[in-house]
Write a protein that holds these residues in place. Structure first.
Motif, PDB file in Angstrom:
ATOM      1  N   GLU A   1      -4.479   7.919  10.419  1.00 19.10           N
ATOM      2  CA  GLU A   1      -4.332   9.375  10.453  1.00 19.10           C
ATOM      3  C   GLU A   1      -2.870   9.783  10.382  1.00 19.10           C
ATOM      4  O   GLU A   1      -2.511  10.772   9.745  1.00 19.10           O
ATOM      5  CB  GLU A   1      -4.980   9.933  11.721  1.00 19.10           C
ATOM      6  CG  GLU A   1      -4.941  11.448  11.799  1.00 19.10           C
ATOM      7  CD  GLU A   1      -5.745  11.987  12.959  1.00 19.10           C
ATOM      8  OE1 GLU A   1      -5.550  13.164  13.301  1.00 19.10           O
ATOM      9  OE2 GLU A   1      -6.558  11.231  13.521  1.00 19.10           O
ATOM     10  N   GLU A   2      -2.014   9.013  11.011  1.00 16.98           N
ATOM     11  CA  GLU A   2      -0.591   9.350  11.033  1.00 16.98           C
ATOM     12  C   GLU A   2       0.066   9.187   9.669  1.00 16.98           C
ATOM     13  O   GLU A   2       1.134   9.750   9.420  1.00 16.98           O
ATOM     14  CB  GLU A   2       0.124   8.467  12.060  1.00 16.98           C
ATOM     15  CG  GLU A   2      -0.342   8.711  13.492  1.00 16.98           C
ATOM     16  CD  GLU A   2       0.253   7.705  14.453  1.00 16.98           C
ATOM     17  OE1 GLU A   2       0.992   6.803  13.975  1.00 16.98           O
ATOM     18  OE2 GLU A   2      -0.011   7.807  15.661  1.00 16.98           O
ATOM     19  N   ARG A   3      -0.560   8.434   8.778  1.00 14.24           N
ATOM     20  CA  ARG A   3       0.066   8.137   7.487  1.00 14.24           C
ATOM     21  C   ARG A   3      -0.154   9.234   6.448  1.00 14.24           C
ATOM     22  O   ARG A   3       0.580   9.300   5.463  1.00 14.24           O
ATOM     23  CB  ARG A   3      -0.480   6.813   6.941  1.00 14.24           C
ATOM     24  CG  ARG A   3      -0.217   5.617   7.841  1.00 14.24           C
ATOM     25  CD  ARG A   3      -0.743   4.362   7.191  1.00 14.24           C
ATOM     26  NE  ARG A   3      -0.059   4.117   5.923  1.00 14.24           N
ATOM     27  CZ  ARG A   3      -0.585   3.425   4.919  1.00 14.24           C
ATOM     28  NH1 ARG A   3      -1.808   2.939   5.023  1.00 14.24           N
ATOM     29  NH2 ARG A   3       0.096   3.236   3.804  1.00 14.24           N
ATOM     30  N   PHE A   4      -1.170  10.066   6.645  1.00 10.31           N
ATOM     31  CA  PHE A   4      -1.502  11.076   5.644  1.00 10.31           C
ATOM     32  C   PHE A   4      -0.993  12.446   6.067  1.00 10.31           C
ATOM     33  O   PHE A   4      -1.247  12.884   7.198  1.00 10.31           O
ATOM     34  CB  PHE A   4      -3.016  11.147   5.434  1.00 10.31           C
ATOM     35  CG  PHE A   4      -3.580   9.991   4.675  1.00 10.31           C
ATOM     36  CD1 PHE A   4      -3.624  10.012   3.291  1.00 10.31           C
ATOM     37  CD2 PHE A   4      -4.052   8.877   5.343  1.00 10.31           C
ATOM     38  CE1 PHE A   4      -4.144   8.944   2.583  1.00 10.31           C
ATOM     39  CE2 PHE A   4      -4.578   7.800   4.649  1.00 10.31           C
ATOM     40  CZ  PHE A   4      -4.621   7.834   3.262  1.00 10.31           C
ATOM     41  N   PRO A   5      -0.305  13.144   5.167  1.00  8.31           N
ATOM     42  CA  PRO A   5       0.131  14.504   5.507  1.00  8.31           C
ATOM     43  C   PRO A   5      -1.036  15.472   5.646  1.00  8.31           C
ATOM     44  O   PRO A   5      -0.963  16.432   6.404  1.00  8.31           O
ATOM     45  CB  PRO A   5       1.040  14.886   4.336  1.00  8.31           C
ATOM     46  CG  PRO A   5       0.622  14.000   3.209  1.00  8.31           C
ATOM     47  CD  PRO A   5       0.164  12.723   3.831  1.00  8.31           C
ATOM     48  N   ARG A   6      -2.136  15.227   4.902  1.00  4.37           N
ATOM     49  CA  ARG A   6      -3.323  16.076   4.989  1.00  4.37           C
ATOM     50  C   ARG A   6      -4.580  15.212   4.937  1.00  4.37           C
ATOM     51  O   ARG A   6      -4.663  14.269   4.142  1.00  4.37           O
ATOM     52  CB  ARG A   6      -3.375  17.089   3.830  1.00  4.37           C
ATOM     53  CG  ARG A   6      -2.270  18.139   3.867  1.00  4.37           C
ATOM     54  CD  ARG A   6      -2.426  19.061   5.072  1.00  4.37           C
ATOM     55  NE  ARG A   6      -1.377  20.041   5.141  1.00  4.37           N
ATOM     56  CZ  ARG A   6      -1.437  21.242   4.567  1.00  4.37           C
ATOM     57  NH1 ARG A   6      -2.510  21.592   3.886  1.00  4.37           N
ATOM     58  NH2 ARG A   6      -0.438  22.080   4.681  1.00  4.37           N
TER      59      ARG A   6
ATOM     60  N   LEU B   1      -6.443  26.213  -0.098  1.00  2.00           N
ATOM     61  CA  LEU B   1      -6.863  25.490   1.102  1.00  2.00           C
ATOM     62  C   LEU B   1      -5.690  24.775   1.757  1.00  2.00           C
ATOM     63  O   LEU B   1      -5.542  24.776   2.988  1.00  2.00           O
ATOM     64  CB  LEU B   1      -7.954  24.480   0.735  1.00  2.00           C
ATOM     65  CG  LEU B   1      -8.490  23.604   1.871  1.00  2.00           C
ATOM     66  CD1 LEU B   1      -9.232  24.456   2.890  1.00  2.00           C
ATOM     67  CD2 LEU B   1      -9.406  22.518   1.318  1.00  2.00           C
ATOM     68  N   LEU B   2      -4.836  24.159   0.947  1.00  2.00           N
ATOM     69  CA  LEU B   2      -3.736  23.354   1.477  1.00  2.00           C
ATOM     70  C   LEU B   2      -2.495  24.177   1.794  1.00  2.00           C
ATOM     71  O   LEU B   2      -1.494  23.642   2.267  1.00  2.00           O
ATOM     72  CB  LEU B   2      -3.382  22.244   0.479  1.00  2.00           C
ATOM     73  CG  LEU B   2      -4.506  21.243   0.184  1.00  2.00           C
ATOM     74  CD1 LEU B   2      -4.059  20.228  -0.846  1.00  2.00           C
ATOM     75  CD2 LEU B   2      -4.973  20.553   1.456  1.00  2.00           C
ATOM     76  N   ARG B   3      -2.568  25.467   1.538  1.00  2.00           N
ATOM     77  CA  ARG B   3      -1.429  26.338   1.821  1.00  2.00           C
ATOM     78  C   ARG B   3      -1.253  26.551   3.321  1.00  2.00           C
ATOM     79  O   ARG B   3      -0.163  26.857   3.801  1.00  2.00           O
ATOM     80  CB  ARG B   3      -1.631  27.678   1.113  1.00  2.00           C
ATOM     81  CG  ARG B   3      -0.360  28.493   0.925  1.00  2.00           C
ATOM     82  CD  ARG B   3      -0.668  29.759   0.153  1.00  2.00           C
ATOM     83  NE  ARG B   3      -1.084  29.463  -1.212  1.00  2.00           N
ATOM     84  CZ  ARG B   3      -2.016  30.130  -1.879  1.00  2.00           C
ATOM     85  NH1 ARG B   3      -2.661  31.130  -1.296  1.00  2.00           N
ATOM     86  NH2 ARG B   3      -2.307  29.804  -3.115  1.00  2.00           N
ATOM     87  N   GLY B   4      -2.335  26.389   4.074  1.00  6.07           N
ATOM     88  CA  GLY B   4      -2.270  26.587   5.517  1.00  6.07           C
ATOM     89  C   GLY B   4      -1.578  25.434   6.221  1.00  6.07           C
ATOM     90  O   GLY B   4      -1.307  24.382   5.632  1.00  6.07           O
ATOM     91  N   PRO B   5      -1.312  25.583   7.515  1.00 11.17           N
ATOM     92  CA  PRO B   5      -0.538  24.571   8.244  1.00 11.17           C
ATOM     93  C   PRO B   5      -1.356  23.391   8.769  1.00 11.17           C
ATOM     94  O   PRO B   5      -0.783  22.375   9.163  1.00 11.17           O
ATOM     95  CB  PRO B   5       0.038  25.377   9.416  1.00 11.17           C
ATOM     96  CG  PRO B   5      -0.991  26.448   9.663  1.00 11.17           C
ATOM     97  CD  PRO B   5      -1.561  26.788   8.317  1.00 11.17           C
ATOM     98  N   ALA B   6      -2.685  23.506   8.808  1.00 12.46           N
ATOM     99  CA  ALA B   6      -3.501  22.474   9.453  1.00 12.46           C
ATOM    100  C   ALA B   6      -3.394  21.138   8.719  1.00 12.46           C
ATOM    101  O   ALA B   6      -3.474  21.083   7.491  1.00 12.46           O
ATOM    102  CB  ALA B   6      -4.958  22.923   9.507  1.00 12.46           C
ATOM    103  N   ARG B   7      -3.228  20.055   9.481  1.00 11.57           N
ATOM    104  CA  ARG B   7      -3.182  18.721   8.889  1.00 11.57           C
ATOM    105  C   ARG B   7      -4.589  18.187   8.628  1.00 11.57           C
ATOM    106  O   ARG B   7      -4.817  17.484   7.646  1.00 11.57           O
ATOM    107  CB  ARG B   7      -2.448  17.739   9.809  1.00 11.57           C
ATOM    108  CG  ARG B   7      -0.940  17.827   9.755  1.00 11.57           C
ATOM    109  CD  ARG B   7      -0.303  16.649  10.486  1.00 11.57           C
ATOM    110  NE  ARG B   7      -0.610  15.385   9.842  1.00 11.57           N
ATOM    111  CZ  ARG B   7      -1.398  14.449  10.361  1.00 11.57           C
ATOM    112  NH1 ARG B   7      -1.985  14.638  11.529  1.00 11.57           N
ATOM    113  NH2 ARG B   7      -1.612  13.313   9.718  1.00 11.57           N
ATOM    114  N   VAL B   8      -5.510  18.474   9.525  1.00  7.98           N
ATOM    115  CA  VAL B   8      -6.889  18.006   9.385  1.00  7.98           C
ATOM    116  C   VAL B   8      -7.777  19.223   9.158  1.00  7.98           C
ATOM    117  O   VAL B   8      -7.786  20.155   9.968  1.00  7.98           O
ATOM    118  CB  VAL B   8      -7.352  17.232  10.631  1.00  7.98           C
ATOM    119  CG1 VAL B   8      -8.796  16.774  10.464  1.00  7.98           C
ATOM    120  CG2 VAL B   8      -6.432  16.037  10.889  1.00  7.98           C
ATOM    121  N   ILE B   9      -8.496  19.216   8.044  1.00 11.21           N
ATOM    122  CA  ILE B   9      -9.326  20.357   7.663  1.00 11.21           C
ATOM    123  C   ILE B   9     -10.763  19.876   7.497  1.00 11.21           C
ATOM    124  O   ILE B   9     -11.023  18.893   6.789  1.00 11.21           O
ATOM    125  CB  ILE B   9      -8.830  20.986   6.343  1.00 11.21           C
ATOM    126  CG1 ILE B   9      -7.350  21.368   6.454  1.00 11.21           C
ATOM    127  CG2 ILE B   9      -9.672  22.205   5.977  1.00 11.21           C
ATOM    128  CD1 ILE B   9      -6.728  21.794   5.135  1.00 11.21           C
TER     129      ILE B   9
END
Length: 378
Positions: free
Chosen positions: A119-124, A349-357
């Motif tokens: 999980e730590e390796r992926f920005p999203r 969708l990826l414009r928001g700040p959440a890392r996990v969607i």
């Protein structure tokens, strides 16, 4: 490649299948991404066309897709065209696991629990679930992925034709084309009072018998489209035994002012409703509430809830003047471009700040996370 061959070759049922497996293994090893962002797709519950369609969603958004994990046995069978679509795509490869190198801006889309070190390796990360009933009001904070077009549309490269086809003259008033086998007359649990497809068509044939042109062969339909004025007609193409060619479907659909986007069998949503909106054929449908955002009757579609309302929607469509129609058509295409076109959807969708969607893919089954109370099981 050697590791891939070890997992790939055991599944065969004869010389032809072994040769196919070897050929696909070599093709997979030769596929290389050329600078596009990568999505690692771990969709363990998906097979055949659903796997291909989810992969195509990311491909159309500009991604290269690496399918992660052991390849399930059923994927090896070259007899299923949708499995072949997955293997033959130049934009999809298979990896045993996510590599240890720098992932850059790669996405992870998975229906499995993600270990902390990964999980730590992926920005999203897109946390994936599936549901047959995708009404947005029941989804809570989960984002519903757009319902896809038919696999053949992607496989034959028809999306590139959309800008040109949108500009073609509209020469058919109301159009329907689809399978009318016996199962399309059944009322399933998920239709929830909606008219089954075959029942709706029979009602249209009775109510508008003087205005309906019914075609049961491809040749007769194409000849009529070329030679007759059908702008005030309801054109019904029974595709139970006849079929339009893969590259004929979009040009025919693009000639329609309105399209009867009648429901499928297992779930109400149908590929051709999405395709109609993309081409500027305004959909007449009974499941606008399943789109996200919801389709509003008179804004981007004409909606009905009964046989009488379906007849009324068709009357409205055939009587609509040019100015009103142009506005409705323009809004339908704009809705597709902003909310259903993969690149635009994923960018928003990826414009928001959440890392996990949390995202949900419309499939013909319900995943455990949804059935267990994290959404609606339909």
């Amino acid at each position: 490649m050697s590791q891939f061959l070890k997992t790939y070759l055991p599944f065969h049922d004869g010389l032809a299948s072994r040769w196919f497996c070897l050929r696909q293994a070599v093709r997979n090893a030769s596929k290389r991404n050329t600078g596009r962002p990568v999505v690692f797709l771990e969709a363990t519950a998906l097979g055949d066309r659903h796997l291909y369609l989810l992969a195509e969603f990311f491909i159309q958004a500009g991604y290269f897709v690496s399918i992660v994990g052991g390849i399930r046995k059923e994927l090896y069978y070259y007899r299923d065209p949708y499995y072949f679509y997955v293997f033959s795509s130049k934009n999809i490869n298979f990896v045993k696991e996510v590599g240890s190198g720098d992932l850059g801006n790669a996405l992870l889309c998975t229906d499995r629990a993600v270990p902390g070190h990964q999980e730590e390796r992926f920005p999203r990360i897109l946390r994936l679930s599936y549901d047959i009933d995708i009404a947005p009001e029941n989804a809570g904070a989960v984002v519903i992925l757009p319902y896809p077009m038919h696999p053949n549309v992607y496989k034959t490269g028809q999306l590139a034709r959309i800008p040109e086809l949108r500009g073609r003259p509209k020469t058919v008033g109301v159009f329907f084309a689809g399978n009318l086998k016996d199962q399309y007359a059944r009322t399933t649990r998920l239709l929830r009072g909606m008219l089954p497809r075959a029942v709706a068509v029979q009602g249209v044939l009775r109510r508008f018998k003087e205005r309906v042109r019914l075609f049961t062969t491809r040749e007769a339909l194409l000849r009529a489209l070329d030679e007759e004025d059908l702008a005030a007609s309801i054109v019904v193409f029974d595709a139970t035994t006849a079929r339009l060619g893969r590259e004929e479907w979009f040009p025919v659909l693009a000639r329609s002012r309105f399209f009867l986007a009648l429901p499928g069998v297992v779930m109400p949503m149908c590929h051709n409703g999405v395709e109609a909106m993309a081409l500027g054929a305004v959909p007449i449908l009974g499941y606008g509430h399943l789109f996200s955002p919801r389709l509003r009757s008179g804004a981007v579609c004409l909606e009905y809830a009964s046989e009488a309302e379906l007849a009324g929607a068709i009357e409205t469509a055939l009587a609509m003047d040019a100015a009103a129609y142009d506005g409705l058509r323009g809004r339908a295409m704009d809705h597709f471009d902003r909310h259903m076109e993969p690149a635009a959807f994923l960018e928003a969708l990826l414009r928001g700040p959440a890392r996990v969607i949390d995202v949900r893919f419309p499939a013909e089954f319900v995943s455990e996370a949804v059935a267990g109370g994290n959404g609606t099981a339909g």
